[in-house]
Write a protein that holds these residues in place. Structure first.
Motif, PDB file in Angstrom:
ATOM      1  N   VAL A 124     -81.975 -38.892   0.438  1.00 15.95           N
ATOM      2  CA  VAL A 124     -81.229 -37.959  -0.402  1.00 15.95           C
ATOM      3  C   VAL A 124     -81.860 -36.567  -0.326  1.00 15.95           C
ATOM      4  O   VAL A 124     -83.068 -36.420  -0.470  1.00 15.95           O
ATOM      5  CB  VAL A 124     -81.230 -38.443  -1.871  1.00 15.95           C
ATOM      6  N   ASP A 125     -80.994 -35.568  -0.099  1.00 14.62           N
ATOM      7  CA  ASP A 125     -81.451 -34.188  -0.129  1.00 14.62           C
ATOM      8  C   ASP A 125     -81.456 -33.741  -1.593  1.00 14.62           C
ATOM      9  O   ASP A 125     -80.400 -33.555  -2.198  1.00 14.62           O
ATOM     10  CB  ASP A 125     -80.529 -33.306   0.699  1.00 14.62           C
ATOM     11  N   LYS A 126     -82.632 -33.582  -2.169  1.00 12.43           N
ATOM     12  CA  LYS A 126     -82.766 -33.258  -3.591  1.00 12.43           C
ATOM     13  C   LYS A 126     -82.101 -31.947  -3.963  1.00 12.43           C
ATOM     14  O   LYS A 126     -81.731 -31.745  -5.112  1.00 12.43           O
ATOM     15  CB  LYS A 126     -84.242 -33.238  -3.990  1.00 12.43           C
ATOM     16  N   LYS A 127     -81.918 -31.063  -3.017  1.00 17.10           N
ATOM     17  CA  LYS A 127     -81.306 -29.764  -3.297  1.00 17.10           C
ATOM     18  C   LYS A 127     -79.798 -29.869  -3.500  1.00 17.10           C
ATOM     19  O   LYS A 127     -79.196 -28.977  -4.076  1.00 17.10           O
ATOM     20  CB  LYS A 127     -81.603 -28.784  -2.166  1.00 17.10           C
ATOM     21  N   THR A 130     -88.117 -33.961 -10.630  1.00 18.85           N
ATOM     22  CA  THR A 130     -88.281 -33.854  -9.173  1.00 18.85           C
ATOM     23  C   THR A 130     -86.996 -33.402  -8.490  1.00 18.85           C
ATOM     24  O   THR A 130     -86.989 -33.174  -7.288  1.00 18.85           O
ATOM     25  CB  THR A 130     -88.760 -35.184  -8.551  1.00 18.85           C
ATOM     26  N   TYR A 131     -85.912 -33.294  -9.262  1.00 18.62           N
ATOM     27  CA  TYR A 131     -84.630 -32.812  -8.754  1.00 18.62           C
ATOM     28  C   TYR A 131     -84.327 -31.471  -9.410  1.00 18.62           C
ATOM     29  O   TYR A 131     -83.703 -31.411 -10.467  1.00 18.62           O
ATOM     30  CB  TYR A 131     -83.514 -33.831  -9.037  1.00 18.62           C
ATOM     31  N   ASN A 158     -82.267 -29.002  -8.998  1.00 19.71           N
ATOM     32  CA  ASN A 158     -80.924 -28.423  -9.110  1.00 19.71           C
ATOM     33  C   ASN A 158     -79.998 -29.176 -10.058  1.00 19.71           C
ATOM     34  O   ASN A 158     -78.829 -28.813 -10.182  1.00 19.71           O
ATOM     35  CB  ASN A 158     -80.277 -28.335  -7.724  1.00 19.71           C
ATOM     36  N   ASP A 196     -75.583 -40.413  -8.182  1.00 18.89           N
ATOM     37  CA  ASP A 196     -74.992 -39.089  -7.983  1.00 18.89           C
ATOM     38  C   ASP A 196     -73.531 -39.173  -8.423  1.00 18.89           C
ATOM     39  O   ASP A 196     -72.743 -39.922  -7.840  1.00 18.89           O
ATOM     40  CB  ASP A 196     -75.092 -38.691  -6.510  1.00 18.89           C
ATOM     41  N   ILE A 198     -78.866 -42.966  -6.056  1.00 16.25           N
ATOM     42  CA  ILE A 198     -79.899 -42.080  -5.523  1.00 16.25           C
ATOM     43  C   ILE A 198     -81.234 -42.807  -5.519  1.00 16.25           C
ATOM     44  O   ILE A 198     -81.986 -42.752  -4.557  1.00 16.25           O
ATOM     45  CB  ILE A 198     -80.026 -40.801  -6.383  1.00 16.25           C
ATOM     46  N   ASP A 199     -81.521 -43.491  -6.631  1.00 15.48           N
ATOM     47  CA  ASP A 199     -82.833 -44.099  -6.796  1.00 15.48           C
ATOM     48  C   ASP A 199     -82.789 -45.120  -7.929  1.00 15.48           C
ATOM     49  O   ASP A 199     -81.863 -45.125  -8.737  1.00 15.48           O
ATOM     50  CB  ASP A 199     -83.859 -43.008  -7.133  1.00 15.48           C
ATOM     51  N   VAL A 223     -78.169 -32.507  -5.053  1.00 18.86           N
ATOM     52  CA  VAL A 223     -77.804 -33.289  -6.239  1.00 18.86           C
ATOM     53  C   VAL A 223     -77.777 -32.372  -7.455  1.00 18.86           C
ATOM     54  O   VAL A 223     -78.795 -31.805  -7.846  1.00 18.86           O
ATOM     55  CB  VAL A 223     -78.794 -34.451  -6.466  1.00 18.86           C
ATOM     56  N   TRP A 235     -89.031 -38.298 -13.353  1.00 20.85           N
ATOM     57  CA  TRP A 235     -88.165 -38.436 -12.185  1.00 20.85           C
ATOM     58  C   TRP A 235     -87.165 -37.289 -12.125  1.00 20.85           C
ATOM     59  O   TRP A 235     -86.963 -36.683 -11.077  1.00 20.85           O
ATOM     60  CB  TRP A 235     -87.419 -39.775 -12.217  1.00 20.85           C
TER      61      TRP A 235
END
Length: 65
Positions: A2-5, A53-54, A56, A29, A36-37, A7, A50
């Protein structure tokens, strides 16, 4: 991976691994309904850690979509 930017919306839902003993949390998501996790806790501190860490995330929903 997953691209954290990318989400920006997430749904969190906790579940019992073993009722009254251990719990987990699923992160989904909202935009594409994909997991995602999963973390082995539903405690505020662990979920908050958690989420941080994201960077956005704009919207958080709880308990299902």
């Amino acid at each position: 991976m997953v691209d954290k930017k990318t989400v920006i919306t997430v749904c969190i839902d906790d579940f019992a691994i073993k009722k009254r003993e251990s719990y987990g949390t699923t992160m989904v998501d909202i935009s594409n309904h994909k997991i995602i996790d999963m973390i082995n806790s539903r405690d505020y501190e662990n979920v908050s850690k958690w989420l941080k860490t994201y960077p956005n995330i704009q919207i958080i929903s709880r308990d299902g979509l």
